[in-house]
Motif scaffolding. Structure first.
Motif, short mmCIF file in Angstrom:
data_model
loop_
_atom_site.label_atom_id
_atom_site.label_comp_id
_atom_site.label_asym_id
_atom_site.label_seq_id
_atom_site.Cartn_x
_atom_site.Cartn_y
_atom_site.Cartn_z
N PHE A 54 -75.69 35.78 27.36
CA PHE A 54 -75.96 34.61 28.19
C PHE A 54 -77.25 33.92 27.75
CE2 PHE A 54 -77.45 32.34 31.91
CZ PHE A 54 -76.29 31.74 32.40
N ASP A 55 -78.29 34.70 27.50
CA ASP A 55 -79.58 34.11 27.13
C ASP A 55 -79.54 33.48 25.74
OD1 ASP A 55 -80.73 34.75 29.54
OD2 ASP A 55 -81.57 36.66 28.84
N ASN A 56 -78.75 34.04 24.83
CA ASN A 56 -78.55 33.40 23.54
C ASN A 56 -77.90 32.03 23.70
OD1 ASN A 56 -78.98 34.83 20.71
ND2 ASN A 56 -78.56 36.47 22.16
N VAL A 57 -76.92 31.96 24.58
CA VAL A 57 -76.16 30.71 24.75
C VAL A 57 -77.01 29.63 25.40
CG1 VAL A 57 -74.17 29.66 25.91
CG2 VAL A 57 -73.93 31.86 24.75
N VAL A 58 -77.83 29.99 26.40
CA VAL A 58 -78.61 28.97 27.11
C VAL A 58 -79.84 28.52 26.32
CG1 VAL A 58 -77.87 29.80 29.37
CG2 VAL A 58 -80.03 30.62 28.41
N LEU A 59 -80.23 29.24 25.28
CA LEU A 59 -81.48 28.95 24.57
C LEU A 59 -81.59 27.49 24.10
CD1 LEU A 59 -84.14 30.09 23.57
CD2 LEU A 59 -82.97 30.84 21.49
N ARG B 20 -73.32 25.26 32.63
CA ARG B 20 -72.71 24.97 31.33
C ARG B 20 -72.46 26.26 30.55
NH1 ARG B 20 -69.54 22.08 27.94
NH2 ARG B 20 -70.42 21.85 25.87
N ALA B 21 -73.41 27.17 30.52
CA ALA B 21 -73.23 28.43 29.80
C ALA B 21 -72.09 29.25 30.39
CB ALA B 21 -74.53 29.24 29.83
N THR B 22 -72.01 29.31 31.71
CA THR B 22 -70.93 30.05 32.37
C THR B 22 -69.58 29.44 32.01
OG1 THR B 22 -72.40 30.67 34.19
CG2 THR B 22 -70.03 30.78 34.60
N GLU B 23 -69.52 28.13 32.00
CA GLU B 23 -68.29 27.42 31.66
C GLU B 23 -67.86 27.71 30.22
OE1 GLU B 23 -68.43 23.03 30.42
OE2 GLU B 23 -67.81 22.94 32.51
N LEU B 24 -68.82 27.70 29.30
CA LEU B 24 -68.50 27.94 27.89
C LEU B 24 -68.04 29.38 27.67
CD1 LEU B 24 -71.44 26.03 26.16
CD2 LEU B 24 -69.00 25.54 25.85
N LEU B 25 -68.75 30.33 28.25
CA LEU B 25 -68.39 31.73 28.07
C LEU B 25 -67.00 32.02 28.64
CD1 LEU B 25 -71.82 33.42 28.88
CD2 LEU B 25 -70.72 33.26 26.64
N ARG B 26 -66.71 31.43 29.77
CA ARG B 26 -65.39 31.61 30.37
C ARG B 26 -64.32 30.95 29.49
NH1 ARG B 26 -66.09 29.05 34.95
NH2 ARG B 26 -67.00 30.86 35.96
N ALA C 7 -71.34 38.57 29.23
CA ALA C 7 -72.51 37.72 29.45
C ALA C 7 -73.82 38.51 29.47
CB ALA C 7 -72.36 36.93 30.75
N ARG C 8 -73.81 39.70 30.03
CA ARG C 8 -75.05 40.49 30.16
C ARG C 8 -75.18 41.56 29.07
NH1 ARG C 8 -78.02 36.95 32.45
NH2 ARG C 8 -77.02 36.06 34.30
N ALA C 9 -74.25 41.56 28.14
CA ALA C 9 -74.32 42.50 27.02
C ALA C 9 -75.25 41.95 25.94
CB ALA C 9 -72.94 42.74 26.44
N TYR C 10 -75.64 42.82 25.02
CA TYR C 10 -76.44 42.39 23.87
C TYR C 10 -75.53 42.24 22.66
CZ TYR C 10 -80.60 43.18 26.64
OH TYR C 10 -81.56 43.09 27.62
N ARG D 80 -69.04 38.07 18.53
CA ARG D 80 -70.35 37.47 18.23
C ARG D 80 -70.21 36.05 17.71
NH1 ARG D 80 -73.23 41.93 14.60
NH2 ARG D 80 -71.09 42.71 14.41
N GLN D 81 -69.15 35.79 16.92
CA GLN D 81 -68.97 34.42 16.44
C GLN D 81 -68.60 33.49 17.60
OE1 GLN D 81 -70.23 32.55 14.45
NE2 GLN D 81 -69.17 32.83 12.49
N ARG D 82 -67.87 33.99 18.58
CA ARG D 82 -67.58 33.17 19.77
C ARG D 82 -68.86 32.86 20.54
NH1 ARG D 82 -62.34 32.71 21.94
NH2 ARG D 82 -60.77 33.43 20.45
N VAL D 83 -69.76 33.83 20.62
CA VAL D 83 -71.06 33.57 21.25
C VAL D 83 -71.81 32.49 20.47
CG1 VAL D 83 -73.29 34.56 21.89
CG2 VAL D 83 -71.20 35.91 22.19
N ALA D 84 -71.77 32.59 19.14
CA ALA D 84 -72.46 31.60 18.30
C ALA D 84 -71.87 30.21 18.51
CB ALA D 84 -72.37 32.01 16.83
N VAL D 85 -70.55 30.13 18.66
CA VAL D 85 -69.91 28.83 18.91
C VAL D 85 -70.32 28.31 20.28
CG1 VAL D 85 -67.70 27.67 19.29
CG2 VAL D 85 -67.98 29.22 17.34
#
Length: 234
Positions: A106-111, A126-132, A140-143, A152-157
């Protein structure tokens, strides 16, 4: 009445990039990318593909020629202005994800939104919407180190899309993934383009180009040697 001409979103004119002691990484390249287009840049290693992407991203500057994105000259920007341009207009996806391992998903995405000074409530929504939407909200709370390559690539996207960029740039987005994860990322990029996202990607993955791109260019020794529309083949 004749319809007004739509200006290219990306335009390179006579661009060359020289480094000390070697042949040009790019040699008098001219290129346009239209709004809503998905362009795949193909070519062997060392051909100038990533240099071309970096110039569009404002991460590098041409030795000669001009780079215009969204009607603005990118090649003349200061370092600080280039950073603001990337935050406002560009989403970047890399082969090896470039996630921060000491931050949660989550913190990577909102940065990017935090760096842009966006309101906290809108950033979290916005981050919640994208992750869903990308099917990774359960992480979201994992590292990042606990996730698969495809996750991880989905997180990067998701991070790249956080600020609603006009242009998504992807450098070998499936290059570090296994077959199944690569298929997932190809499907994701195809869906993003179908929703209207303008995409420029560098890839050796011809399946990615065939599935996602509406056009390919071939770069060899710093020059564009082929430019092919794929609409009829889709």
């Amino acid at each position: 009445m004749t319809a007004p001409m739509i200006a290219p979103f990306v335009e390179l004119r006579g661009v060359s990039r020289l480094y000390d002691g070697g042949p040009p990484a790019l040699d008098d390249v001219s290129l346009t990318v239209e709004p809503g287009e998905a362009l795949a840049i193909l070519g062997p290693s060392g051909s100038g593909k990533s240099t071309l992407l970096n110039l569009i991203a404002g991460l590098d500057k041409p030795t000669s020629g001009t780079v215009t994105v969204g009607g603005n000259r990118i090649d003349t920007l200061s370092e600080a202005a280039s950073a603001r341009y990337r935050r406002a207009q560009i989403g970047l996806v890399f082969q090896f994800f470039n996630l921060l391992d000491d931050l949660t998903v989550f913190d990577n995405v909102v940065l990017p939104a935090q760096l842009a000074g966006a309101a906290r409530s809108e950033t979290h929504r916005r981050a919640t919407e994208l992750l869903r939407g990308l099917g990774i909200d359960r992480h979201a709370r994992a590292y990042p180190g606990r996730l698969s390559g495809g996750e991880r690539q989905r997180v990067a996207v998701a991070r790249a899309l956080m600020n609603r960029p006009a242009l998504l740039l992807a450098d070998e987005p499936t290059g570090a993934l296994d077959t199944a994860s690569g298929t997932d990322v190809r499907r994701l990029l195809t869906e993003l383009h179908a929703d209207g996202q303008t995409i420029v990607l560098v890839t050796h993955d011809r399946m990615l180009a065939a599935e996602c791109a509406t056009r390919t260019i071939q770069v060899v020794d710093g020059r564009i040697t082929a430019d092919t529309a794929l609409e009829l083949a889709r």
